[in-house]
Design a protein around this motif. Structure first.
Motif, PDB file in Angstrom:
ATOM      1  N   PHE A 193     -25.889  36.494 -29.881  1.00 41.98           N
ATOM      2  CA  PHE A 193     -24.579  35.817 -30.103  1.00 41.98           C
ATOM      3  C   PHE A 193     -24.957  34.251 -30.029  1.00 41.98           C
ATOM      4  O   PHE A 193     -25.924  34.105 -28.990  1.00 41.98           O
TER       5      PHE A 193
ATOM      6  N   ALA B 290     -21.948  36.570 -33.886  1.00 37.01           N
ATOM      7  CA  ALA B 290     -22.483  37.616 -33.734  1.00 37.01           C
ATOM      8  C   ALA B 290     -23.599  38.053 -34.794  1.00 37.01           C
ATOM      9  O   ALA B 290     -23.208  37.874 -36.192  1.00 37.01           O
TER      10      ALA B 290
ATOM     11  N   VAL C  83     -20.092  44.257 -30.973  1.00 34.35           N
ATOM     12  CA  VAL C  83     -19.064  43.130 -30.844  1.00 34.35           C
ATOM     13  C   VAL C  83     -18.038  43.615 -29.779  1.00 34.35           C
ATOM     14  O   VAL C  83     -17.455  43.017 -28.834  1.00 34.35           O
TER      15      VAL C  83
END
Length: 393
Positions: free
Chosen positions: A9, A58, A132
């Motif tokens: 991230f 992401a 995620v």
């Protein structure tokens, strides 16, 4: 630079090579998803800092290569999303729970449908979404929301346990729905488009365009290469005036528009309405090889029917002249229907951490989807295009 394999991230899109981001999908990315667009938002401080949009993009890496990505943010409010969850936030608050910050996969201030899971491989898409969701669960935050995803993204999100919400926008199609046939031949010119409408709507548009022409304004299309800094400053002034008229604070600033013009000049258009060389109104659009996307407009004089001329009729003419397939008129606005834009179902996907609220939201969305179906049926009864005569027998 390459990164270790797996999920990472990033707190800024600037840390990702634009060549890698922009070539993630087999098809060219729409303008609002390009690296330059997201970077302009961050570099101009429209996103990040104290804006309530905290980048957490992401990315998925394999062998030092970026193979999938998602524009992702932590949000401390629900402004600038165009999918409204204020009631959900209030319910959380009333039960002594924190709704914010929440996770949001979206393009800030941009309700244009498109891909939200970038990458060439379905397997990479799945791995990214799974990663995620694990991050969202581990974070202990309230929820994840994916706004205006592409249809192919939606199936994966549903399979991953996200609930679907429906909305509606109004889009114009070049040559479609002319007489309830499958003939999608592009319109030859604006008169050809008018000929596909029923008599009342055709008459109304001609009247509105005639009234707008009485202001004696010259229309001039510019792109990021031909527009001058003072043209962008005028857009920023008009944009801020529009928000002020609605007692709202503008999300964007002049620095954003200037960075966008420098970073992706061929994907933005500025339409100026001028009187004796002085601009009095403008409209701002994004474009790609297939579509024109209406975004912002404003004026320094209150001139009747000028909004319709700049935001719809000039845009439709531009699409016909450049043989673009569609014009997306932005969020909301039933008034667009009578001007040739048709209702299109939009979607979003939502994951709520608390099982009690998740069940309540699922029930709410099921009822809302039913109401949206009724609403779309009602809109279909008011389609402005001529209906095909029923076949004999």
């Amino acid at each position: 630079m390459p990164f270790p394999d797996g999920l990472h991230f990033f707190d800024s899109i600037a840390r990702i090579d634009p060549r890698h981001w922009d070539t993630l999908s087999p098809d060219p990315l729409p303008p609002h998803l390009r690296h330059a667009y997201l970077h302009a938002l961050e570099a101009s401080a429209c996103v990040g800092g104290h804006s309530g949009w905290i980048p957490r993009h992401a990315t998925l890496w394999d062998g030092g290569r970026l193979i999938a990505a998602m524009p992702l943010y932590l949000k401390t409010h629900s402004w600038g999303e165009y999918v409204f969850d204020w009631a959900w936030a209030k319910a959380y608050q009333e039960h002594g729970l924190d709704y914010y910050p929440k996770w949001l996969a979206a393009v800030p201030f941009t309700p244009i449908p498109g891909p939200r899971i970038l990458g060439c491989s379905p397997a990479a898409h799945r791995q990214l979404v799974d990663g995620v969701l694990r991050q969202v669960e581990d974070s202990g935050l309230s929820s994840l929301h994916v706004l205006f995803p592409h249809e192919r993204d939606l199936e994966l999100l549903q399979d991953s346990g996200l609930a679907v919400r429906h909305g509606v926008q109004f889009h114009w199609e070049n040559g479609s729905r002319a007489t309830d046939t499958d003939d999608a031949t592009p319109y030859r010119d604006f008169e050809d488009f008018l000929g596909s409408l029923n008599h009342d709507k055709r008459k109304k548009i001609r009247q509105e365009r005639r009234r707008a022409s009485m202001h004696g304004l010259r229309m001039r299309w510019l792109d990021g290469r031909s527009a001058r800094e003072e043209d962008w400053a005028f857009l920023d002034r008009c944009y801020a005036n529009t928000y002020a008229a609605h007692r709202s604070t503008p999300y964007l600033n002049l620095d954003f528009f200037l960075r966008l013009a420098a970073g992706m000049p061929d994907q933005l258009l500025l339409l100026l309405a001028e009187r004796e060389g002085q601009a009095v109104a403008c409209a701002f659009f994004l474009r790609d090889d297939e579509s024109l996307y209406g975004r912002y407009w404003g004026a320094i004089e209150a001139l009747p029917f000028l909004h319709f001329e700049l935001c719809y009729y000039q845009a439709i003419e531009y699409c016909i002249r450049h043989r673009l397939r569609r014009f997306e008129g932005g969020a909301q606005g039933e008034h667009k229907l009578s001007r040739g834009l048709l209702p299109v179902r939009t979607q979003s996907a939502h994951w709520i951490a608390d099982p009690r609220f998740s069940a309540a939201v699922d029930d709410y969305l099921e009822r809302e989807r039913m109401q949206m179906g009724f609403y779309l049926d009602e809109l279909d009864e008011h389609i402005p295009y001529r209906r095909a005569a029923p076949a004999d027998g």
